[in-house]
Design an enzyme around this catalytic site. Sequence first.
Site, PDB file in Angstrom:
ATOM      1  N   ASP A  93      -5.462  -6.792   5.809  1.00 24.67           N
ATOM      2  CA  ASP A  93      -6.655  -6.083   5.363  1.00 24.67           C
ATOM      3  C   ASP A  93      -7.742  -7.079   4.965  1.00 24.67           C
ATOM      4  O   ASP A  93      -8.913  -6.956   5.349  1.00 24.67           O
ATOM      5  CB  ASP A  93      -6.280  -5.187   4.177  1.00 24.67           C
ATOM      6  CG  ASP A  93      -7.370  -4.200   3.805  1.00 24.67           C
ATOM      7  OD1 ASP A  93      -8.403  -4.146   4.504  1.00 24.67           O
ATOM      8  OD2 ASP A  93      -7.191  -3.478   2.813  1.00 24.67           O
ATOM      9  N   ASP A 120     -11.107  -8.701   7.590  1.00 22.89           N
ATOM     10  CA  ASP A 120     -12.491  -8.560   7.140  1.00 22.89           C
ATOM     11  C   ASP A 120     -13.177  -9.921   7.058  1.00 22.89           C
ATOM     12  O   ASP A 120     -14.349 -10.067   7.412  1.00 22.89           O
ATOM     13  CB  ASP A 120     -12.549  -7.875   5.775  1.00 22.89           C
ATOM     14  CG  ASP A 120     -12.444  -6.361   5.881  1.00 22.89           C
ATOM     15  OD1 ASP A 120     -12.401  -5.849   7.016  1.00 22.89           O
ATOM     16  OD2 ASP A 120     -12.405  -5.692   4.837  1.00 22.89           O
ATOM     17  N   LYS A 171       3.362 -15.392   2.417  1.00 24.45           N
ATOM     18  CA  LYS A 171       3.398 -16.138   1.156  1.00 24.45           C
ATOM     19  C   LYS A 171       4.860 -16.382   0.804  1.00 24.45           C
ATOM     20  O   LYS A 171       5.358 -16.038  -0.263  1.00 24.45           O
ATOM     21  CB  LYS A 171       2.689 -15.349   0.048  1.00 24.45           C
ATOM     22  CG  LYS A 171       2.378 -16.166  -1.207  1.00 24.45           C
ATOM     23  CD  LYS A 171       1.451 -17.339  -0.965  1.00 24.45           C
ATOM     24  CE  LYS A 171       1.146 -18.037  -2.286  1.00 24.45           C
ATOM     25  NZ  LYS A 171       0.408 -19.307  -2.079  1.00 24.45           N
ATOM     26  N   ASP A 210      -3.178 -18.105   1.426  1.00 30.11           N
ATOM     27  CA  ASP A 210      -4.310 -18.757   0.776  1.00 30.11           C
ATOM     28  C   ASP A 210      -4.895 -19.841   1.673  1.00 30.11           C
ATOM     29  O   ASP A 210      -6.116 -19.989   1.797  1.00 30.11           O
ATOM     30  CB  ASP A 210      -3.928 -19.313  -0.590  1.00 30.11           C
ATOM     31  CG  ASP A 210      -2.599 -20.058  -0.583  1.00 30.11           C
ATOM     32  OD1 ASP A 210      -1.900 -20.058   0.448  1.00 30.11           O
ATOM     33  OD2 ASP A 210      -2.257 -20.633  -1.631  1.00 30.11           O
ATOM     34  N   TYR A 251       0.814  -1.213   0.000  1.00 32.16           N
ATOM     35  CA  TYR A 251       0.000   0.000   0.000  1.00 32.16           C
ATOM     36  C   TYR A 251       0.852   1.270   0.000  1.00 32.16           C
ATOM     37  O   TYR A 251       0.385   2.335  -0.380  1.00 32.16           O
ATOM     38  CB  TYR A 251      -0.923   0.023   1.216  1.00 32.16           C
ATOM     39  CG  TYR A 251      -2.047  -0.987   1.175  1.00 32.16           C
ATOM     40  CD1 TYR A 251      -2.315  -1.731   0.028  1.00 32.16           C
ATOM     41  CD2 TYR A 251      -2.844  -1.198   2.282  1.00 32.16           C
ATOM     42  CE1 TYR A 251      -3.345  -2.656   0.002  1.00 32.16           C
ATOM     43  CE2 TYR A 251      -3.888  -2.127   2.266  1.00 32.16           C
ATOM     44  CZ  TYR A 251      -4.126  -2.856   1.113  1.00 32.16           C
ATOM     45  OH  TYR A 251      -5.152  -3.767   1.094  1.00 32.16           O
TER      46      TYR A 251
END
Length: 405
Positions: free
Chosen positions: A288, A292, A232, A264, A181
Amino acid sequence: MAASLQLKVRPFTPQFLYSKLKPKRSPRLSTIRCSSSSPAKRYTITLLPGDGIGPEVISVAKSALELAGSFEGIGFGFKEMPVGGAALDLTGVPLPEETLSVCKQSDAVLLAAIGGYKWDKNEKHLKPETGLLQLREGLKVFANLRPASVLPQLVDSSTLKKEVAEGVDLMVVRELTGGIYFGKPRGFGTNENGEEIGFNTEVYATYEIDRIARIAFETARKRRGKLCSVDKANVLEASMLWRKRIEAIATEYPDIELSHMYVDNAAMQLVRNPKQFDTIVTNNIFGDILSDEASMITGSIGMLASASLGESGPGLFEPIHGSAPDIAGQDKANPLATVLSTAMLLKYGLGEVKAAQRIETAVLDTLDKGFRTGDIFSDGNKLVGCKQMGEEVLKSLDCKVPAAL
């Protein structure tokens, strides 16, 4: 450094979110005495109502914060400032310099919501969400703590089977100011074939990983002693460094059970068996998404608060839900996430644990009485709007109501 982080970050462990589920008992009654004397302590809080339902829910939260503080000899001075779309309309920028300056000078910042359809087509630097990123960067908050616990009263609101959702109690610790980001280079360009491309950079420095790791280990230590680092590392070099540094910091916390999981798989496991998780630590973009996802296990993002903390200066406290422009101004919003954000503000930002517990208990009491906004409503309960839900929380906070101990 580690000592200062320990002092600053105290895991959010309200009794009703993290206690084992037990048969309901009649509460012990105690008398709460109200005092009309001047507050012994006083704090300055910056309020950022923002957009959409923000002004509605922050009004409820402010009232709850004032009342809870009054019982503990705490007074507040509030400064309301524009941010996001509201600031764009007033000043032409999503984070005015004056807003950031006032936030920096306060003891804590309470943000309600940012964004809306009205500004969706704005250029990136003029989008409301850019103001939030700038605010986090300006306050130098780098650790985002998001609890996701299934309350007994709301277990049927979860989209997961009851046996999967019941008893879920986890904390996501998300790195907030690094990664893709904020990484550079970023932008648009043209490739060798003359095609337009967009590119971003996922980058982390050692110090960024180390400081979020220590917060995560400290949080796990005060919970159930388990930390799962999500990355990852089988593909991304930034994740390879992430895992290397997490394992290095783990040597400082031999009492914590550390595990690693690819993002994942973590996304799948949160749906398949969320009770396996205690504390999760991960980077900005993975956090992020996963936070959620975890929030929906609880039944509604309208119930979940968050805290964003730095090494010094005021923390930023906010509900995790969006601005919900489709229901703004209709008295349909659920204010409880913002109310619970004030509990995190009291506990993390100000160290006022007793006042925080009053708010947590009041929310639980309100739910016990069957009051529900539309997002958490089910048959047999009482459907109420944002204002009435706030009134019921205040009744539960009021000095005439016995406290559950």
